[in-house]
Every structure is written in C-alpha cells, then in structure tokens.
Motif scaffolding. Structure first.
Motif, mmCIF file in Angstrom:
data_model
loop_
_atom_site.group_PDB
_atom_site.id
_atom_site.type_symbol
_atom_site.label_atom_id
_atom_site.label_comp_id
_atom_site.label_asym_id
_atom_site.label_seq_id
_atom_site.Cartn_x
_atom_site.Cartn_y
_atom_site.Cartn_z
ATOM 1 N N ILE A 1 -6.322 6.317 8.805
ATOM 2 C CA ILE A 1 -4.927 5.946 9.050
ATOM 3 C C ILE A 1 -4.130 5.970 7.748
ATOM 4 N N CYS A 2 -4.759 5.560 6.658
ATOM 5 C CA CYS A 2 -4.068 5.538 5.365
ATOM 6 C C CYS A 2 -3.574 6.928 4.969
ATOM 7 N N THR A 3 -4.344 7.950 5.257
ATOM 8 C CA THR A 3 -3.929 9.310 4.906
ATOM 9 C C THR A 3 -2.998 9.907 5.960
ATOM 10 N N ARG A 4 -3.079 9.417 7.192
ATOM 11 C CA ARG A 4 -2.204 9.944 8.240
ATOM 12 C C ARG A 4 -0.774 9.440 8.109
ATOM 13 N N ILE A 5 -0.568 8.334 7.371
ATOM 14 C CA ILE A 5 0.775 7.786 7.262
ATOM 15 C C ILE A 5 1.706 8.753 6.545
ATOM 16 N N VAL B 1 -3.449 -5.075 13.012
ATOM 17 C CA VAL B 1 -2.014 -5.119 13.318
ATOM 18 C C VAL B 1 -1.201 -5.204 12.029
ATOM 19 N N ARG B 2 -1.641 -6.063 11.110
ATOM 20 C CA ARG B 2 -0.945 -6.173 9.836
ATOM 21 C C ARG B 2 -1.042 -4.879 9.038
ATOM 22 N N PHE B 3 -2.201 -4.254 9.117
ATOM 23 C CA PHE B 3 -2.437 -2.999 8.410
ATOM 24 C C PHE B 3 -1.515 -1.900 8.932
ATOM 25 N N LEU B 4 -1.415 -1.774 10.260
ATOM 26 C CA LEU B 4 -0.549 -0.750 10.841
ATOM 27 C C LEU B 4 0.906 -1.019 10.488
ATOM 28 N N GLY B 5 1.302 -2.298 10.479
ATOM 29 C CA GLY B 5 2.665 -2.632 10.081
ATOM 30 C C GLY B 5 2.951 -2.237 8.645
ATOM 31 N N ASP B 6 2.001 -2.486 7.759
ATOM 32 C CA ASP B 6 2.170 -2.093 6.354
ATOM 33 C C ASP B 6 2.272 -0.576 6.208
ATOM 34 N N MET B 7 1.494 0.145 6.997
ATOM 35 C CA MET B 7 1.521 1.598 6.904
ATOM 36 C C MET B 7 2.866 2.171 7.358
ATOM 37 N N GLY C 1 5.529 4.307 5.164
ATOM 38 C CA GLY C 1 6.092 5.577 5.621
ATOM 39 C C GLY C 1 7.608 5.592 5.557
ATOM 40 N N PHE C 2 8.242 4.496 5.978
ATOM 41 C CA PHE C 2 9.708 4.445 5.943
ATOM 42 C C PHE C 2 10.226 4.360 4.514
ATOM 43 N N GLU D 1 -4.720 2.248 -2.881
ATOM 44 C CA GLU D 1 -4.932 0.826 -3.153
ATOM 45 C C GLU D 1 -4.876 0.027 -1.856
ATOM 46 N N GLU D 2 -3.947 0.411 -0.981
ATOM 47 C CA GLU D 2 -3.865 -0.247 0.328
ATOM 48 C C GLU D 2 -5.127 0.036 1.141
ATOM 49 N N MET D 3 -5.638 1.257 1.030
ATOM 50 C CA MET D 3 -6.866 1.616 1.725
ATOM 51 C C MET D 3 -8.037 0.760 1.252
ATOM 52 N N LYS D 4 -8.157 0.572 -0.061
ATOM 53 C CA LYS D 4 -9.252 -0.244 -0.598
ATOM 54 C C LYS D 4 -9.163 -1.680 -0.092
ATOM 55 N N GLU D 5 -7.956 -2.217 -0.085
ATOM 56 C CA GLU D 5 -7.781 -3.601 0.364
ATOM 57 C C GLU D 5 -8.155 -3.759 1.831
#
Length: 257
Positions: free
Chosen positions: A86-90, A169-175, A179-180, A241-245
C-alpha cells in the motif's frame, strides 16, 4: 534435525508465510515476474530461514486444527506484504489525481507491474518510487522484516486483535493524506488557472476558453510536475519511513505486544 512429519509441517508453515509475503510485497509481487520464479524464491528463503528458527512442537489436534495454522501463517505473510504494498501504491493514487487535473486521465496505458490500466503520470511516478526503493535497498529491509516475524511471532501463535483494524484504518488515512499532499501544488496551480480563465471568459466572451484552458492546464501542469519529480527522493524517503513504522506496528500487533 531428522526428517519427520513434524519437521515437514513446520517447514511447510514457514513456506506459507514467506510465500504469502512474496506474492504481495512490492518489487517481489510484480506481475511480470513468472510465478515459478516467485515460488522458487519462496522455497529458497525457506531453506535458508528454516534452520535458523528454533523448532517448537505445533499445537493442534485434527486436520482442521492444522488448517487453522495454515490460515494464520498465510494471513501473517499477507498482512506484512500488503502493508508494504500500500505504501508504494499511494504514489500511483497521487499520479491519477494529478492526471485528472492536468487532463491526462483520458490517456490510459497498461501497467505490467500492477497488471491494470493506469494513467501516464501515475505509471511514471510508480516506476520512480520503485527505482528509489531498489536504490535505497528497501527490498532488503522488507526481507529482514518478514524474517524477523519468525522470532517475534512463533509458528501458529499469531494474534489477531481489534487493534490491528485501528492500525490499518489509521495507516490508510495517513496514506491518503500523503497522496493529497503530493498533488497539492497541482491543485493550487490549476485552481489559479481556472480562476484566470473564468475572469477571461467574462472579459472576452468571444474567446474559446475550452481550447485555451486545455492547453494552458497542460503547460502549467507539466511545469509543476517537473518540480514534483525533483522532490521524489524526499517523497520516497517519507513513504518508506511510514512503511517502516506501520510494519513495526503490524508485527507487534500480530505478536500480541
């Protein structure tokens, strides 16, 4: 360690966890890579990792109990690979938003990496991020992440709690926020262009604003896109960094800690 039914079952669960990860994680899950190569890589990693893991007897009674262990191990590898993917798909999501504003969304192309139709800018940015991922050796980090799960999450002892849902859910919101933020310069630029075109439409109604606006949006969009491309290493580092977290949080949640 002798070859027994218990050892075969133990190695089979290791193979299932690694295979689920390989088939979902970025770089390794590219659809253009033959399935046989992915399967061979999974077996190869299992042969390397297996002797390093302390053998513990599996606790199950019937064949349904073993099937439950198989599902558990599959979900562990799937979740770890899915979070990284998901981190790379954003960045692909951000590229599609860019093309909608610039006007490139009408020109789609087939992306062999994801196996789907994508826009031009989305495809370009996705390849840039994958290149940054390889250059920064993040694929090694992903392999270390899945291997570390065997220490933190013993075979058949993964725990699936409601906290994992909150993390995702929090992760998807951050992604989505990331993106925006990536496309915010384009949004601002196109908003200014639309404002100028609206004023011109009132001042000179005889001018064809559709033709002028379409070309003007493309020119302004390309200029701003050049600035965004120059910041891709920084964007990629922020995403990684977000991916690692998130990988750390997911693994800890699966370990029950």
């Amino acid at each position: 360690m002798g070859v027994t039914i218990e050892n075969v079952e133990f190695y089979l669960l290791i193979l299932i966890r690694i295979s689920a990860f390989i088939f979902t994680a970025p770089i390794f899950s590219i659809s253009s890579i033959p399935v046989k190569v992915k399967a061979a890589l999974s077996v190869f990693l299992t042969m390397i990792v297996g002797p390093l893991i302390t053998y513990e007897p599996l606790s199950y009674t019937t064949v349904y109990g073993f099937a439950g262990l198989v599902i558990k191990e599959f979900l562990v590898g799937l979740l770890v690979g899915y979070v990284a993917s998901i981190c790379t798909r954003i960045i692909s999501f951000a590229g599609q938003l860019l093309d909608q504003d610039i006007g490139y969304s009408m020109a789609n192309m087939f992306d062999p990496v994801n196996g789907q139709q994508v826009t031009v800018t989305s495809n370009l940015l996705s390849y840039f991020v994958l290149l940054v991922l390889l250059v920064t050796n993040m694929h090694y980090y992903l392999l270390r992440a899945i291997i570390s799960t065997f220490t933190l999450i013993p075979m058949g002892q993964a725990k699936f709690s409601f906290d994992m849902y909150n993390i995702l859910v929090r992760f998807l919101g951050d992604m989505f926020i990331i993106g925006f933020r990536i496309v915010l310069p384009i949004f601002a630029s196109i908003l200014i262009v639309n404002t100028v075109l609206a004023i011109l439409a009132k001042v000179a109604p005889q001018m064809n604003m559709f033709v002028i606006g379409f070309q003007l949006k493309i020119i302004v969009g390309l200029l701003v896109l050049l600035v965004i491309v120059s910041t891709l290493p920084t964007i990629g580092n922020f995403i990684f960094e977000e991916m690692k977290e998130m990988l750390e949080l997911i693994i800890k949640s699966l370990a029950g800690s």
